[in-house]
Motif scaffolding. Structure first.
Motif, PDB file in Angstrom:
ATOM      1  N   ILE A 385      40.928 -14.066  12.261  1.00 12.38           N
ATOM      2  CA  ILE A 385      41.597 -13.676  11.017  1.00 12.38           C
ATOM      3  C   ILE A 385      42.215 -14.888  10.346  1.00 12.38           C
ATOM      4  N   PHE A 386      42.803 -15.765  11.129  1.00 13.02           N
ATOM      5  CA  PHE A 386      43.513 -16.911  10.562  1.00 13.02           C
ATOM      6  C   PHE A 386      42.552 -17.924   9.953  1.00 13.02           C
ATOM      7  N   SER A 387      41.406 -18.128  10.576  1.00 17.86           N
ATOM      8  CA  SER A 387      40.429 -19.081  10.053  1.00 17.86           C
ATOM      9  C   SER A 387      39.756 -18.543   8.790  1.00 17.86           C
ATOM     10  N   MET A 388      39.315 -17.300   8.838  1.00 16.61           N
ATOM     11  CA  MET A 388      38.610 -16.733   7.691  1.00 16.61           C
ATOM     12  C   MET A 388      39.557 -16.501   6.512  1.00 16.61           C
ATOM     13  N   SER A 389      40.791 -16.130   6.804  1.00 15.67           N
ATOM     14  CA  SER A 389      41.765 -15.957   5.723  1.00 15.67           C
ATOM     15  C   SER A 389      42.096 -17.289   5.069  1.00 15.67           C
ATOM     16  N   MET A 390      42.194 -18.345   5.871  1.00 16.06           N
ATOM     17  CA  MET A 390      42.513 -19.656   5.297  1.00 16.06           C
ATOM     18  C   MET A 390      41.435 -20.108   4.314  1.00 16.06           C
ATOM     19  N   GLU A 391      40.180 -19.742   4.558  1.00 14.19           N
ATOM     20  CA  GLU A 391      39.125 -20.073   3.603  1.00 14.19           C
ATOM     21  C   GLU A 391      39.453 -19.489   2.228  1.00 14.19           C
ATOM     22  N   PHE A 392      40.010 -18.288   2.199  1.00  8.50           N
ATOM     23  CA  PHE A 392      40.363 -17.637   0.937  1.00  8.50           C
ATOM     24  C   PHE A 392      41.695 -18.149   0.384  1.00  8.50           C
ATOM     25  N   ILE A 393      42.644 -18.405   1.262  1.00  7.41           N
ATOM     26  CA  ILE A 393      43.941 -18.923   0.817  1.00  7.41           C
ATOM     27  C   ILE A 393      43.765 -20.256   0.105  1.00  7.41           C
ATOM     28  N   ALA A 394      42.760 -21.015   0.513  1.00 16.60           N
ATOM     29  CA  ALA A 394      42.525 -22.354  -0.046  1.00 16.60           C
ATOM     30  C   ALA A 394      41.833 -22.332  -1.414  1.00 16.60           C
ATOM     31  N   TYR A 395      41.421 -21.179  -1.912  1.00 16.35           N
ATOM     32  CA  TYR A 395      40.686 -21.107  -3.175  1.00 16.35           C
ATOM     33  C   TYR A 395      41.348 -21.889  -4.323  1.00 16.35           C
ATOM     34  N   PRO A 396      42.668 -21.784  -4.533  1.00 11.85           N
ATOM     35  CA  PRO A 396      43.261 -22.493  -5.684  1.00 11.85           C
ATOM     36  C   PRO A 396      43.131 -24.010  -5.617  1.00 11.85           C
ATOM     37  N   TRP A 397      42.784 -24.558  -4.470  1.00 12.15           N
ATOM     38  CA  TRP A 397      42.659 -26.014  -4.315  1.00 12.15           C
ATOM     39  C   TRP A 397      41.211 -26.493  -4.275  1.00 12.15           C
ATOM     40  N   MET A 398      40.257 -25.599  -4.450  1.00  7.54           N
ATOM     41  CA  MET A 398      38.865 -26.000  -4.312  1.00  7.54           C
ATOM     42  C   MET A 398      38.426 -27.016  -5.362  1.00  7.54           C
ATOM     43  N   HIS A 399      39.134 -27.080  -6.488  1.00  7.64           N
ATOM     44  CA  HIS A 399      38.773 -28.077  -7.495  1.00  7.64           C
ATOM     45  C   HIS A 399      38.963 -29.490  -6.975  1.00  7.64           C
ATOM     46  N   GLN A 400      39.825 -29.665  -5.985  1.00 11.38           N
ATOM     47  CA  GLN A 400      40.042 -30.989  -5.418  1.00 11.38           C
ATOM     48  C   GLN A 400      38.830 -31.456  -4.604  1.00 11.38           C
ATOM     49  N   PHE A 401      38.003 -30.517  -4.186  1.00  7.37           N
ATOM     50  CA  PHE A 401      36.813 -30.842  -3.396  1.00  7.37           C
ATOM     51  C   PHE A 401      35.530 -30.789  -4.223  1.00  7.37           C
ATOM     52  N   PHE A 402      35.484 -29.894  -5.213  1.00 11.06           N
ATOM     53  CA  PHE A 402      34.227 -29.634  -5.912  1.00 11.06           C
ATOM     54  C   PHE A 402      34.248 -29.976  -7.401  1.00 11.06           C
ATOM     55  N   GLY A 403      35.400 -30.276  -7.956  1.00 11.46           N
ATOM     56  CA  GLY A 403      35.465 -30.653  -9.364  1.00 11.46           C
ATOM     57  C   GLY A 403      34.855 -29.604 -10.268  1.00 11.46           C
ATOM     58  N   MET A 404      33.877 -30.017 -11.089  1.00  6.75           N
ATOM     59  CA  MET A 404      33.232 -29.123 -12.043  1.00  6.75           C
ATOM     60  C   MET A 404      32.368 -28.048 -11.368  1.00  6.75           C
ATOM     61  N   GLN A 405      32.126 -28.208 -10.087  1.00  9.91           N
ATOM     62  CA  GLN A 405      31.298 -27.240  -9.359  1.00  9.91           C
ATOM     63  C   GLN A 405      32.128 -26.143  -8.676  1.00  9.91           C
ATOM     64  N   THR A 406      33.413 -26.107  -8.964  1.00 12.75           N
ATOM     65  CA  THR A 406      34.306 -25.190  -8.251  1.00 12.75           C
ATOM     66  C   THR A 406      33.909 -23.727  -8.437  1.00 12.75           C
ATOM     67  N   ALA A 407      33.558 -23.345  -9.657  1.00 11.34           N
ATOM     68  CA  ALA A 407      33.178 -21.947  -9.908  1.00 11.34           C
ATOM     69  C   ALA A 407      31.946 -21.571  -9.089  1.00 11.34           C
ATOM     70  N   LYS A 408      31.003 -22.510  -8.975  1.00 11.03           N
ATOM     71  CA  LYS A 408      29.805 -22.263  -8.169  1.00 11.03           C
ATOM     72  C   LYS A 408      30.185 -22.048  -6.702  1.00 11.03           C
ATOM     73  N   TYR A 409      31.077 -22.899  -6.221  1.00 14.56           N
ATOM     74  CA  TYR A 409      31.470 -22.785  -4.816  1.00 14.56           C
ATOM     75  C   TYR A 409      32.124 -21.436  -4.536  1.00 14.56           C
ATOM     76  N   LYS A 410      33.082 -21.053  -5.364  1.00 17.28           N
ATOM     77  CA  LYS A 410      33.809 -19.813  -5.117  1.00 17.28           C
ATOM     78  C   LYS A 410      32.877 -18.598  -5.167  1.00 17.28           C
ATOM     79  N   TYR A 411      31.975 -18.595  -6.135  1.00 20.75           N
ATOM     80  CA  TYR A 411      31.043 -17.468  -6.255  1.00 20.75           C
ATOM     81  C   TYR A 411      30.149 -17.398  -5.015  1.00 20.75           C
ATOM     82  N   ALA A 412      29.594 -18.544  -4.632  1.00 15.01           N
ATOM     83  CA  ALA A 412      28.691 -18.576  -3.482  1.00 15.01           C
ATOM     84  C   ALA A 412      29.430 -18.243  -2.185  1.00 15.01           C
TER      85      ALA A 412
END
Length: 565
Positions: A385-412
């Motif tokens: 639960i803690f590992s899989m939830s952290m993947e979702f908790i981290a969503y607001p910071w995904m732009h730091q990893f994916f830049g302009m591709q963030t929307a693609k990452y979140k959808y996928a």
């Protein structure tokens, strides 16, 4: 601390066994609660140190399976583990029989006693040799996987390193890379069949020797499934089959349309967009620094945790020759620290490691107050639960990893989490079929996999690969070989994690982080359903438990104009 410099010394097995015997006698002779607690603390220290030595050896073996010293140590622990478990069983019997259980509760949390009762059923001298054989077979499988050297367009790759080519935006490239990847399993099919056939027969012998009907029945004791039974899992499995499989089919149709295909071949499934999947931007070191920034912004405790992981060299991230496949997080009691192992390969999986495995590690970092060390993690399905939830908790910071591709990452990522549920159920269902039919031939096992695959993953088209169409996909799933029945746990955790996804990203619930932290700190001091109560979460076994989150996920995915991604 520098983990690479932490000394390893093989314990004197005879001395440890003697101390366990002495501790057992002392527990039986304890005159009062104080004396019993003194013995318990001594045994916690002994077993924590012994377990830590085994972990350090295993970690260093997986980092380089070609290292002769740690290969020998891995062999030693394969033999020693069952012997120690049998010796510990006598101590556990004394603990459970102690008239000072109330006093011992100051040292041991409630799940410890529940697990102890299960261990007494499993760790008997009569099955030591069989358990040793099962351990050796697991190591053989791991070595076979690590030995892969795939020739692809003039270069040599292992199974992890070829990953980016398998999901390349160019269809010819991914088809060729998948042919090379699966070609390894086809070329070594007889080896995988032999290893697994011996595993099934060995584990079945363990089960029947211990008085179980079969290894499937034994698994519910082995996996410490305290709050639910096989009938509840069967109901849950049906919920996934009837409610999630149709949603996945709908998403697959949208995926084919995005890729400009009339249908998806097996080598297309991992590619979400015609322009290619989202890839992290930056070097591995830059990704780690982005993760450090994320955790500091997430919460002070999270920032402190990640600083510790980086500064103490507790991250082993890069794929390289001879390294075991996959990823994991461990907690090492002797240094009171978690450790993360991964195989970065330039795909979004690299970021998932920095959230998923870090979610595990963060939970243990918060729960390191718990003794003994093997109670820092909760039971398997709760730990995920803690590992899989952290993947979702981290969503607001995904732009730091994916830049302009963030929307693609979140959808996928959200689609992939949906797709995973039927696959996870498939792995569990397959194992139940195998272990309730232990006399099946390898061909019958593969036929069973393919039959179930068509039930849970009807979107997989193997018309261009006869080997996969015969049913060899499961050979790449290490859990089936190394940690049998550890897979439905991921799906149970995923359903719970959806609730955190909804609370963090849809409802923006300000109490969500407080609940996550409370559950993490409680760790293995509570059972699954107790942890869910602590986190104000719904049990996945309740009728209709999936309905609201599945609706929210589908609404979220439908709201995105995926043709623009």
């Amino acid at each position: 601390m520098n983990f690479t410099e932490v000394p390893y010394q093989r314990p004197d097995l005879d001395a440890v066994m003697t101390q366990l015997k002495q501790g057992t006698a002392a527990m039986q002779a304890a005159a009062d609660g104080e004396a019993a607690v003194t013995v318990a603390k001594q045994m916690v220290a002994l077993l924590n140190d012994t377990m830590s030595a085994a972990m350090i050896a295993t970690i260093r073996h997986t980092v380089d399976t070609r290292d002769a010293f740690y290969t020998a140590e891995d062999d030693f622990w394969n033999e020693a583990g069952p012997q120690l478990a049998a010796a510990e069983a006598n101590y556990l019997k004394a603990v459970l029989a102690s008239p000072y259980r109330d006093s011992l509760a100051a040292v041991y949390p409630k799940p410890y006693f529940l697990k102890a009762a299960n261990q007494l059923r499993l760790n008997q001298p009569s099955v030591i040799a069989l358990q040793q054989k099962a351990n050796a077979l697991s190591s053989e499988y791991q070595a076979l996987i690590a030995s892969a050297e795939l020739d692809f367009r003039g270069e040599t790759y292992n199974l992890e390193q070829i990953g980016p080519f398998r999901d390349d935006a160019d269809r010819a490239t991914r088809k060729e890379a998948n042919a090379a990847y699966w070609g390894f399993f086809a070329a070594h099919e007889a080896d995988f069949d032999r290893i697994y056939d011996e595993m099934v027969k060995t584990r079945t012998a363990i089960a029947t020797t211990l008085g179980f009907k079969d290894y499937s029945e034994l698994s519910y004791v082995m996996m410490n499934r305290f709050d639910y039974d096989e009938a509840m899992v069967a109901t849950y499995r049906h919920e996934v089959q009837t409610k999630v499989v149709p949603l996945v089919a709908k998403q697959r149709a949208k995926q084919a349309k995005r890729l400009g295909l009339d249908h998806l071949a097996y080598y297309d499934l991992g590619v979400q967009f015609a322009s290619g999947n989202a890839k992290p931007e930056g070097t591995p070191d830059e990704l780690v620094e982005a993760a450090r920034k994320m955790y500091h912004e997430m919460a002070p405790e999270a920032g402190e945790f990640f600083d510790h992981m980086v500064n103490s060299h507790l991250l082993e991230l890069l794929a390289k020759p001879g390294k075991a496949s996959g990823g994991y997080a461990e907690y090492i009691p002797s240094i009171r620290s978690p450790f993360i192992f991964a195989n970065f390969n330039g795909t979004s999986d690299d970021v998932d490691v920095l959230t998923h495995e870090a979610g595990h590690a963060f939970q243990t970092y918060l729960a390191k107050w718990i003794q003994p060390g093997d109670c820092v993690f909760p039971t398997y399905e709760a730990a995920e639960i803690f590992s899989m939830s952290m993947e979702f908790i981290a969503y607001p910071w995904m732009h730091q990893f994916f830049g302009m591709q963030t929307a693609k990452y979140k959808y996928a990522h959200l689609q992939a989490s949906l797709e995973f549920l039927p696959y996870g159920i498939l792995v569990d269902h397959f194992q139940h079929e195998v272990y309730t039919h232990p006399d099946w031939t390898p061909a019958e096992r593969k036929a069973s996999w393919r039959r179930l695959e068509k039930l849970y993953n009807p979107d997989k088209d193997y018309s261009e690969n006869a080997d996969l169409d015969r049913g060899i996909w499961w050979m790449r799933q290490g859990h089936i070989f190394e940690t049998p029945f550890y897979y439905v746990d991921y799906t149970i955790a995923q359903v719970v994690a959806y609730q955190f996804w909804q609370r963090f990203n849809v409802e923006h619930d300000k109490t969500a982080w407080t609940d996550y932290m409370a559950m993490a700190k409680a760790g293995g001091s509570q059972t699954l359903l107790e942890l869910l109560k602590t986190g104000h979460l719904r049990s996945p076994f309740e009728p209709g438990a999936l309905d609201s989150t599945l609706t929210a996920i589908q609404t979220q995915l439908d709201a995105v104009d995926d043709s623009q991604l």
